[in-house]
Design an enzyme around this catalytic site. Structure first.
Site, PDB file in Angstrom:
ATOM      1  N   CYS A 192       0.825  -1.208   0.000  1.00  0.00           N
ATOM      2  CA  CYS A 192       0.000   0.000   0.000  1.00  0.00           C
ATOM      3  C   CYS A 192       0.858   1.256   0.000  1.00  0.00           C
ATOM      4  O   CYS A 192       0.556   2.231  -0.677  1.00  0.00           O
ATOM      5  CB  CYS A 192      -0.930  -0.013   1.205  1.00  0.00           C
ATOM      6  SG  CYS A 192      -1.920   1.486   1.387  1.00  0.00           S
ATOM      7  N   CYS A 200      -6.066  -2.212   7.806  1.00  0.00           N
ATOM      8  CA  CYS A 200      -6.998  -1.086   7.837  1.00  0.00           C
ATOM      9  C   CYS A 200      -8.326  -1.375   7.159  1.00  0.00           C
ATOM     10  O   CYS A 200      -9.337  -0.789   7.514  1.00  0.00           O
ATOM     11  CB  CYS A 200      -6.354   0.155   7.232  1.00  0.00           C
ATOM     12  SG  CYS A 200      -6.165   0.060   5.431  1.00  0.00           S
TER      13      CYS A 200
END
Length: 355
Positions: A91, A189
RNA sequence: UGGGGCGUCGUCAAGCGGUAAGACACAGGAUUUUGGUUCCUGCAUUCGGAGGUUCGAAUCCUCCCGCCCCAG
């Protein structure tokens, strides 16, 4: 445009808030960027509150599609392949810093910043940037940032790299940002309840995960697993095997839908092959064998190793540990350090068992 | 339906008359910008069942039930 302008990635958490505040104190023109990944648990209100408190404008980019393609699909595919993904590291490269730079460019801001506990150093002679560990060893996040290149590093500022979590927390309280810091511990997340097994099952309904045998190295069937995606190398809990001593997952045999387990002493490995290596210092890429500390997981202290390029471009390397390491998992990042400095890193492809 | 052995937490297993160890598993928590690891806490008022002996039994006795082995 103001030369001291910076776009800060803000999440609403303590770290990014204090980082943004710090930059402002230092005289930067600061703007915030909230990256909305489109998944539940992604709450922009905290970021908005934070930016209000330090009085900076907040921009938002909605990246649901890219996030799903680049992170979530990868995450699921890795588990389906019997590997152990590291979504955060991906990410950072594919989403976080990419969009920070994109937005900074769009808005004419020369610098970008985040709340990571890392430092950047510039070698004036060679004109090269290095990524260094954060001062706070407990919070050092350089492991997740090995993918960054000179382009990113040249524009990056890590205001928290030189401080400790404790100090950041104290600042947060002093500035009245909130001492509570609600969800300090965020795991993956995009999986708010942390149940990644269930997430995979509900998200990847097209993948036929099946039950299978759990076997020892000797071939004895000692249990059943509920699908290859429910286990990861080094795992102990959840295997449901009653025995004299605990069993740990040694490897995952995707082709036979089997999980291989063994005792603690069977988990050790002597080296790795690592692919997709990116070297932060451009000079490393075609280098000869070298010595470095290798970290095979976050908060791994690192083991002195010999690193030998397997391809000319240095994108594939063989790593031999000076001393055996426990439970290295294909799919995880192997990050190379020279002391505090991140040399580069790649993805664990094969694990060489000890003995 | 002759002889012998055994039945203690989900599993393995201490205990052998003085008021149920431990391990694994499991659950919860701590730690954590990945997964895993690790750590902490919890987990049989009860010992196959029913009686009896005893101040007191999982431990002794009786019967029953269920397994296992050797013979038939």
């Amino acid at each position: 445009m103001d030369r001291k302008s910076v776009l800060v990635g803000v999440s609403g958490g303590v770290d990014s808030t204090v980082a943004a505040c710090q930059l402002k104190t230092e005289g930067y023109h600061v703007e915030g960027l909230y990256i909305d990944n489109g998944f539940p648990g992604c709450a922009s209100s905290d970021a908005a509150d934070a930016c209000n408190k330090i009085n900076i404008p907040l921009h938002t980019v909605y990246v649901a599609h890219a996030f799903r393609k680049g992170i979530v699909d990868y995450f699921v595919a890795e588990y389906a392949a019997g590997r152990t993904p590291n979504p955060c590291a991906i990410c950072n490269k594919v989403i976080k810093f990419k969009y920070l730079i994109e937005e900074a460019d769009r808005r004419g801001l020369p610098y970008i910043a985040t709340g990571h506990y890392c430092r950047i150093e510039h070698d004036d002679l060679r004109g090269i940037f290095s990524l260094l560990c954060g001062i706070d060893a407990k919070k050092d996040q350089s492991y997740f940032l090995f993918c960054l290149g000179q382009e990113e590093l040249s524009r990056l500022i890590f205001p928290n790299g030189g401080t400790t979590k404790e100090a950041v927390r104290a600042t947060s309280i002093a500035e009245g940002f909130g001492s509570a810091s609600p969800r300090e511990s965020q795991e993956i997340c995009f999986i708010p309840d942390n149940d990644y097994r269930r997430f995979i099952e509900s998200f990847a309904t097209d993948i036929p995960f099946r039950q299978g045998d759990i076997v020892t190295l000797q071939g004895d069937i000692v249990g059943r697993h509920r699908g290859i995606h429910t286990v990861t190398i080094g795992q102990r809990r959840g295997l449901n095997i009653a025995s004299e001593r605990p069993y740990y997952v040694l490897s995952i045999d995707k082709d036979h839908n089997r999980v291989i387990v063994g005792r603690d002493e069977e988990q050790w490995c002597s080296g790795l092959s690592v692919s997709g290596v990116s070297w932060i210092d451009p000079g490393f890429s075609k280098n000869t064998p070298q010595r470095a500390f290798t970290r095979i997981r976050y908060r791994h202290r690192g083991v002195l190793s010999s690193i030998t390029p397997l391809t000319e471009d240095g994108r594939r390397v063989a790593v031999t540990f000076d001393s055996p390491q426990k439970a290295a998992a294909p799919g995880q990042a192997a990050v190379f350090y020279d002391g505090d400095r991140v040399l580069g890193g790649g993805w664990i492809e094969e694990v060489i068992p000890n003995d």
